[in-house]
Write an enzyme that holds these catalytic residues in place. Structure first.
Site, PDB file in Angstrom:
ATOM      1  CG  PHE A  98      -1.913  -1.262   1.277  1.00 47.67           C
ATOM      2  CD1 PHE A  98      -2.363  -1.592   0.238  1.00 47.67           C
ATOM      3  CD2 PHE A  98      -2.114  -1.575   2.601  1.00 47.67           C
ATOM      4  CE1 PHE A  98      -3.059  -3.011   0.533  1.00 47.67           C
ATOM      5  CE2 PHE A  98      -3.113  -2.499   2.888  1.00 47.67           C
ATOM      6  CZ  PHE A  98      -3.514  -3.577   1.742  1.00 47.67           C
ATOM      7  CE  LYS A 162     -15.270   1.346  15.771  1.00 46.55           C
ATOM      8  NZ  LYS A 162     -14.630   0.073  16.385  1.00 46.55           N
ATOM      9  CG  ASP A 191     -21.000   3.376  13.402  1.00 46.81           C
ATOM     10  OD1 ASP A 191     -21.526   2.330  13.860  1.00 46.81           O
ATOM     11  OD2 ASP A 191     -20.354   4.156  14.336  1.00 46.81           O
ATOM     12  CG  HIS A 192     -20.453  -2.775  12.279  1.00 47.19           C
ATOM     13  ND1 HIS A 192     -19.406  -2.313  13.349  1.00 47.19           N
ATOM     14  CD2 HIS A 192     -21.101  -3.681  13.335  1.00 47.19           C
ATOM     15  CE1 HIS A 192     -19.618  -3.006  14.432  1.00 47.19           C
ATOM     16  NE2 HIS A 192     -20.568  -3.839  14.305  1.00 47.19           N
ATOM     17  CE  LYS A 196     -24.911  -4.004  15.581  1.00 40.21           C
ATOM     18  NZ  LYS A 196     -24.307  -5.198  15.277  1.00 40.21           N
ATOM     19  CD  GLU A 230     -18.851  -6.145  22.268  1.00 41.50           C
ATOM     20  OE1 GLU A 230     -18.705  -7.142  21.178  1.00 41.50           O
ATOM     21  OE2 GLU A 230     -17.850  -5.252  22.731  1.00 41.50           O
ATOM     22  CG  ASP A 249     -13.623  -0.958  20.043  1.00 40.64           C
ATOM     23  OD1 ASP A 249     -13.404  -0.926  18.741  1.00 40.64           O
ATOM     24  OD2 ASP A 249     -14.015  -1.972  20.569  1.00 40.64           O
ATOM     25  CG  HIS A 254     -20.146   0.956  17.364  1.00 43.02           C
ATOM     26  ND1 HIS A 254     -20.055   1.241  15.999  1.00 43.02           N
ATOM     27  CD2 HIS A 254     -19.152   0.015  17.481  1.00 43.02           C
ATOM     28  CE1 HIS A 254     -19.199   0.680  15.391  1.00 43.02           C
ATOM     29  NE2 HIS A 254     -18.536  -0.248  16.294  1.00 43.02           N
ATOM     30  CE  LYS A 350     -14.051  -5.727  23.303  1.00 42.92           C
ATOM     31  NZ  LYS A 350     -15.152  -6.031  22.295  1.00 42.92           N
TER      32      LYS A 350
END
Ligand code: BG6
Length: 501
Positions: A98, A162, A191-192, A196, A230, A249, A254, A350
């Site tokens: 890259f 991200k 932003d995943h 949803k 999580e 994170d 999110h 977490k």
């Protein structure tokens, strides 16, 4: 029926990465099954690993197969080989570094060949599924090679994963750097969480119904709790997580996206810029945070279900005296007419009790106790709970009379489960996002001003924490609901966290 996107090439940087295998390729495959890919489409994988297109295709196929066999949400039983064969026949691969200029001239030549062979109309989407330190490098490389130039006839778009920066300063620098090569409309910052279904449904709930919006404000809402819990630990990502931590994170991206969906003003249209401007308004109205609004935590050893798990500091690749937080809770205030005085409590961690993401809205109590011997403060509160994952749905908890001669109240629930109503096609959550990039719809992507406004809210905390190391880590057990101090944060206001269910 969704419209077919325009013909295009997709260039996937990080072709051997986890994200590519787990999410991007399965999402492309799901789109292919639903006939939602461009009619003419070809994919060029780019990575430093030496391999042929055939080897890459075979690896992806094997991985897809292992995914179908693992347990999980919305998984298919078997790959549809016909669909896979047709899709992967147009997969190409380029071994490249890259950081080298040559990569981008080779890429240009390869793209031109593909364009001719597959009739892709000059359109190209560059997907950066690479470590964040390469975002600027790749965009510069593409720009200097003239690959980002578009005109009325063809488009060029860049998708950036991200983390977008690691604080306000670096996010601003990255924005400034990529904006030298790209117009804002060409940039799709993913932003995943916005992929949803249930997150997108927040807008439908609020703005497609006349029922909720009139009570969606400080007059009727007491406070809001947003939880992203999580059960997984740091997994194999210690290198990334040690320097990132739960706040960076999860929060400015999110969790703040959930806050924005919940708190934004109704947009005047669903035009991408209008929606994004309303979301940015929410971040701009947030109180500057101080350390007393925020609690950090790190998990110690414990049990998740029946499984004994290690402390964060004993995980592979983690420092024995690590000060990285694996949990964060905070109290946010939004200074505008709708939300003044309504606390938004958010938490994420977490190794918590259960995997659960929800937005819970607590309504104000009835103003006066009409029911003999039931004091209002003893009555259960009314809650509207939007369950994002797992078991997606919406639940309204309210008081009802128990059957019998006496007036005794109990909290009951009206429950809506997505899976009972809609037969959803298997999805990994990236399908909508990719489809939107193909069709050029930026609504579900973050604009530069949103990203910077979100970092600006958390920046004072990042700075304060960098200077003051925690003395009480680990301060919550794996498998618990988080540190005690997080309970205190709400108790001071006379509130309590909902159980994580
Ligand atoms: C990612 C974070 O962005 O989101 C991970 O980097 C986290 O640490 C993940 O586990 C959570 O996403 P989901 O979709 O599994 O809730």
């Amino acid at each position: 029926m969704a419209k077919t996107p325009p013909n295009c090439a997709m260039v996937l940087f990080g072709a051997h990465g986890d994200l590519t295998k787990r999410l991007v390729i399965p999402a492309l495959y799901n789109l292919a099954r639903q006939n939602q890919l461009p009619k003419n489409f070809a994919l060029l994988g780019v990575d430093h690993n030496n391999c042929t297109a055939k080897q890459w295709r075979d690896d992806l196929h094997d991985f897809m197969e292992s995914l179908t066999q693992s347990k999980g949400e919305a998984k298919e039983k078997k790959i549809d080989e016909k669909v896979w064969k047709k899709l992967s026949a147009n997969f190409h691969y380029l071994t490249a570094d890259f950081t080298k200029d040559k990569t981008y001239s080779d890429l240009g030549a390869e793209l031109a060949k593909m364009d001719k062979a597959y009739k892709l109309d000059g359109n190209a989407l560059f997907y950066l599924a690479v470590a964040d330190r390469f975002f600027g490098t790749v965009v510069d490389g593409l720009g200097h090679a003239g690959l980002l130039k578009q005109n009325g006839k063809h488009w060029r778009r860049v998708v950036i994963e991200k983390p977008f920066g690691h604080d306000l300063k670096s996010a601003k620098e990255l924005n400034a750097r990529i904006r030298k090569q790209l117009d804002e409309h060409q940039i799709f910052r993913i932003d995943h969480f916005l992929g949803k279904e249930t997150v997108q449904n927040i807008l439908a709930l609020r703005f497609a119904n006349g029922l909720f919006e009139p009570i969606w404000n400080r007059d009727r809402i007491d406070h809001v709790q947003i939880t992203v819990a999580e059960t997984v630990g740091v997994e194999e990502r210690a290198g990334f997580y040690e320097v990132t931590g739960a706040l960076r994170d999860m929060v400015p991206n999110h969790l703040f996206q959930l806050v924005a969906m919940m708190a934004m003003e109704p947009p005047s249209s669903f035009d991408a810029d209008v929606v994004r401007a309303r979301k940015a308004d929410v971040f701009k109205a947030m109180h500057p945070l101080t350390t007393s609004d925020v609690v950090r935590g790190q998990y110690g050893a414990g049990k998740i279900g029946d499984e004994a798990v290690r402390a964060y500091r004993s995980e592979d690749g983690v420092k024995k005296d690590s000060a990285t937080e694996t949990y964060v809770a905070m109290k946010l205030g939004i200074d505008n007419w709708r939300w003044a005085g309504v606390p938004f409590y958010i938490r994420t961690g977490k190794r918590m009790t259960r995997r659960s993401t929800e937005i819970a809205i607590r309504f104000k109590r009835a103003p006066y106790a009409l029911f003999r011997e039931t004091k209002t403060e003893e009555m259960k509160s009314d809650w509207l709970v939007l369950r994002i994952q797992p078991d997606e749905g919406i639940c309204l908890h309210f008081n009802a009379k128990q059957p019998g001669t006496e007036m005794v109240l109990d909290s009951v629930a009206l429950n809506f489960n997505y899976k009972d109503w809609f037969k959803a096609a298997p999805a990994v959550g990236y399908e909508t996002l990719l489809y939107d990039v193909f069709t050029g719809d930026g609504t579900l992507f973050q604009r530069a001003d949103q990203v910077e406004a979100a970092w600006a809210v958390v920046d004072p905390i990042l700075k304060a924490w960098a200077e003051e190391k925690p003395t009480d880590f680990p301060n919550y057990k794996a498998g618990s609901a988080g540190p005690k101090a997080a309970d205190e944060l709400l108790r001071e206001d006379g509130h309590a966290w909902r159980a994580i269910e």
